[in-house]
Design an enzyme around this catalytic site. Structure first.
Site, PDB file in Angstrom:
ATOM      1  N   GLY A  52      -3.490   4.745   4.725  1.00 45.16           N
ATOM      2  CA  GLY A  52      -2.207   4.217   5.166  1.00 45.16           C
ATOM      3  C   GLY A  52      -1.918   4.650   6.586  1.00 45.16           C
TER       4      GLY A  52
ATOM      5  N   LYS B 201      -4.878  14.426   1.595  1.00 44.98           N
ATOM      6  CA  LYS B 201      -4.487  13.574   2.708  1.00 44.98           C
ATOM      7  C   LYS B 201      -5.094  14.118   3.995  1.00 44.98           C
ATOM      8  CE  LYS B 201      -0.064  11.315   1.779  1.00 44.98           C
ATOM      9  NZ  LYS B 201       1.299  11.168   2.304  1.00 44.98           N
TER      10      LYS B 201
ATOM     11  N   ASP C 142      11.596   5.340   2.204  1.00 48.92           N
ATOM     12  CA  ASP C 142      10.477   4.442   1.892  1.00 48.92           C
ATOM     13  C   ASP C 142      10.196   4.429   0.390  1.00 48.92           C
ATOM     14  OD1 ASP C 142       8.601   2.559   2.601  1.00 48.92           O
ATOM     15  OD2 ASP C 142       7.014   4.007   2.961  1.00 48.92           O
TER      16      ASP C 142
END
Length: 658
Positions: A349, A368, A465
């Site tokens: 992403g 991540k 979000d």
């Protein structure tokens, strides 16, 4: 606050300069290994897994221990692995870990497919084996490393042996540290040349075993090294080293013979003067740097989100990463992800790619990795650390650790075996497993997670979000809100903030945020309302317009509500499991959350109460807001780079181009 920031910056700058200088002047150098004494063989998958876990554990432990430790994984079985590291007595802390991590990384390259191996560096030794060697004396094989200078006086060898004998006695009989180091004069003359020596044993040995090993190494010196000024003789269990320069670091111990102050008058003053000069220069540079940094931060602080003072109070500078989160060695992450192999990648992403890995104990994790080319990713990385590391709730994804090494910035999360809500909700086959009871439970969990962020956490946190792909499901299908890359925090008494950078996902953004840049807790409430209606009908808001209905999910839900036909919104899959009054209540709450005027929307505390009550009278909703981006492709977000292939969509962040 300004003084505090300057002081923190100075300390951080000085610490960095010290470590930088140290690491550049004294980096671990490869000395040798014993791989040629063992044969390559076919290792079982379990043995390789246990070996990787042992090497990872040794690398991690080296930071917190006193320079030595050992472990066993797999027990006394065919696939059991025994591992040990031992740093030189004058090397501790992060520098010891640096050496051990380097050794752990290199040993598999120097000694591939070996059931046992030993590797030496000038500051540490690392061993592993399929047999228990702890406490066993090992003096073969042995190595000799010679200097380039020849001795000029024959009696120097005898003098060197006497000096090394004194260090052996000190290491085994006086201090029992199993290591000692010292400085010697070749003669009694004030102008006598200096020599330096060090002896050390593996600290799993006894005093007698250590003495025996060191004596054996010293016996080899006349035959191998007697003509040289500098030499080193070592075996798996001990080493001795002798040279004409101070190759070790002075530490607080009684084991090192103290030099005569009269012999060092001039040199001490020179060294002191040099140190003072360096410190003055560093402090001056630090002050200039931190002043520039302070001015820049003051300028940037209120552009978007949390004010500077609150941010400093919250994270206390970057060093707090190591205080609040376990620091996981990069070597372990590389091994766990097969050096960031595409086979281990779960998705990608705005933040960067995410990989699946395992902790030393076998726990599955999602890792991540900050993209090195992503500026927005750096901002998201900081937000993830600031918020998730500080906030703990059963409905928030848990951050387990971080890694900041070699220009890598990585965050390690608990792995969600059932992926994201969108993975199930918007898949024709998988949606069959989401009956009404489970969907209602997921709705309640999301609501409680948002309530914690808005009202019960240290700061009022706005997620900004919230969407189906940012709700992860654990093994029991409990929802956990993830991806805090866009999150912002409010101080007490602050109700809303304005930003010129609109960041989020089409279809979930409230109108006041999408059009005016105003965001508040009511922005998250709007997103929750959209998500709630999606859970009920099993369709995406962003793709709903393209379906046969010819209108947005919000408008379609509103019209059904006004016509008294709201149950027609229900996902047909739920016909045999739904409870009518609960479905109608949820549609009612969803419409209250997506009202056009933010003032009319309920707080999450009210939402949680409404979801739990069967008797509460709910107010009538007003017309819902228009849907931002209703004509975009299905699940299109403001980020063109994101891909929805993740089995654990923890990395999905969708950013509007700035």
């Amino acid at each position: 606050m300004a003084k505090k920031l300057i002081l923190i910056s100075i300390l951080k700058f000085l610490t960095f300069m010290t470590l930088f200088t140290k690491s550049n002047t004294q980096s671990p150098n490869y000395v040798g290994d014993d791989c040629h004494n063992s044969k390559e063989q076919s290792l079982t998958k379990t043995y390789k897994s246990n070996l990787n876990k042992v090497l990872s554990w040794l690398s991690s432990d080296a930071l917190t221990s006193k320079g030595y430790n050992h472990t066993n994984i797999g027990g006394n079985t065919v696939d059991g692995v025994y591992g040990l590291y031992d740093c030189r007595g004058d090397v501790t802390g992060s520098f010891c870990q640096f050496c051990v991590s380097t050794a752990a990384s290199d040993i598999l390259q120097h000694c591939p497919n070996r059931a046992s191996a030993v590797i030496w560096y000038n500051f540490c030794i690392l061993r592993y084996s399929n047999h228990d060697f702890f406490g066993n004396l090992t003096i073969t094989p042995s190595w000799q490393i010679l200097g380039s200078k020849n001795i000029t006086k024959p009696q120097e060898l005898e003098k060197a042996e006497d000096n090394m004998q004194s260090l052996i006695r000190e290491a085994t009989l006086v201090t029992h540290n199993l290591y000692a180091m010292g400085e010697f004069n070749l003669s009694n003359s004030p102008s006598s040349q200096k020599r330096y020596g060090l002896v050390q044993c593996s600290r799993d040995l006894s005093d007698n075993q250590c003495s025996q090993c060191l004596e054996d190494m010293l016996d080899k010196v006349p035959k191998c090294c007697g003509t040289k000024i500098g030499w080193q003789v070592l075996a798996p269990s001990c080493l001795i080293k002798y040279d004409d320069y101070m190759f070790f670091q002075l530490i607080s111990q009684t084991s090192a013979p103290l030099p005569n102050p009269a012999d060092q008058g001039g040199s001490s003053k020179s060294i002191t003067l040099i140190i003072i000069t360096i410190v003055i220069v560093l402090v001056a540079l630090a002050l200039i740097s931190c002043c520039i940094y302070f001015i820049w931060r003051r300028y940037q602080s209120n552009k978007d989100g949390l004010p500077l003072e609150s941010l400093d109070d919250l994270i206390q500078g970057e060093d707090s990463l190591h205080g609040d989160l376990p620091t996981i060695p990069l070597i372990w992450i590389r091994q766990s992800t097969n050096n960031f192999s595409e086979l281990c990648q779960l998705g990608e992403g705005g933040f960067g790619p995410v990989y699946k890995g395992n902790l030393v104990d076998g726990t599955e994790v999602a890792i991540k990795r900050l993209s090195k080319t992503s500026c927005q990713g750096l901002e998201e990385f900081k937000n993830e650390v600031i918020f998730i590391a500080k906030l703990q709730h059963r409905n928030l994804v848990r951050l387990l650790g971080c890694c900041i090494e070699e220009n890598e910035k990585l965050l390690v999360y608990e792995y969600m075996s059932n992926s994201s809500l969108s993975f199930h909700l918007f898949n024709e086959e998988k949606r069959n497993h989401l009956d009404w009871k489970l969907r209602f439970s997921i709705v309640n969990g999301i609501a409680k997670g948002l309530l914690y962020l808005h009202e019960d956490s240290r700061l009022r946190v706005i997620h900004r979000d919230l969407k189906a792909s940012n709700v992860l499901l654990d093994q029991e299908m409990n929802p956990k809100i993830s991806d805090f890359g866009l999150a912002r925090a409010f101080e007490k008494g602050q109700s809303e903030e304005n930003t010129a950078r609109i960041m989020g996902t089409y279809g979930y953004m409230s109108p006041e945020y999408a059009m005016e840049g105003l965001y508040s807790v009511k922005s998250d409430v709007f997103s929750f309302g959209v998500l709630l209606l999606e859970i009920i009908c099993g369709k995406r808001n962003s793709g709903f317009y393209l379906a046969d209905h010819g209108q947005t999910l919000l408008i379609y839900s509103w019209r059904l509500w006004c016509e008294g036909k709201c149950l027609e919104l229900l996902d047909p899959i739920l016909e045999k499991t739904y409870i009518a009054n609960e479905v109608m209540k949820c549609i009612h709450i969803g419409l209250l959350c997506v009202q056009e005027d933010a003032i009319d929307r309920p707080n999450m505390s009210n939402v949680v109460v409404m979801l739990a009550s069967d008797t509460m009278t709910l107010p009538n909703p007003n017309h819902p807001a228009f849907s931002v981006g209703r004509r975009v492709r299905e699940d299109e977000s403001t980020s063109k780079a994101s891909k929805d292939i993740s089995g654990n969509e923890i990395t999905m962040s969708n950013i509007l181009p700035r």
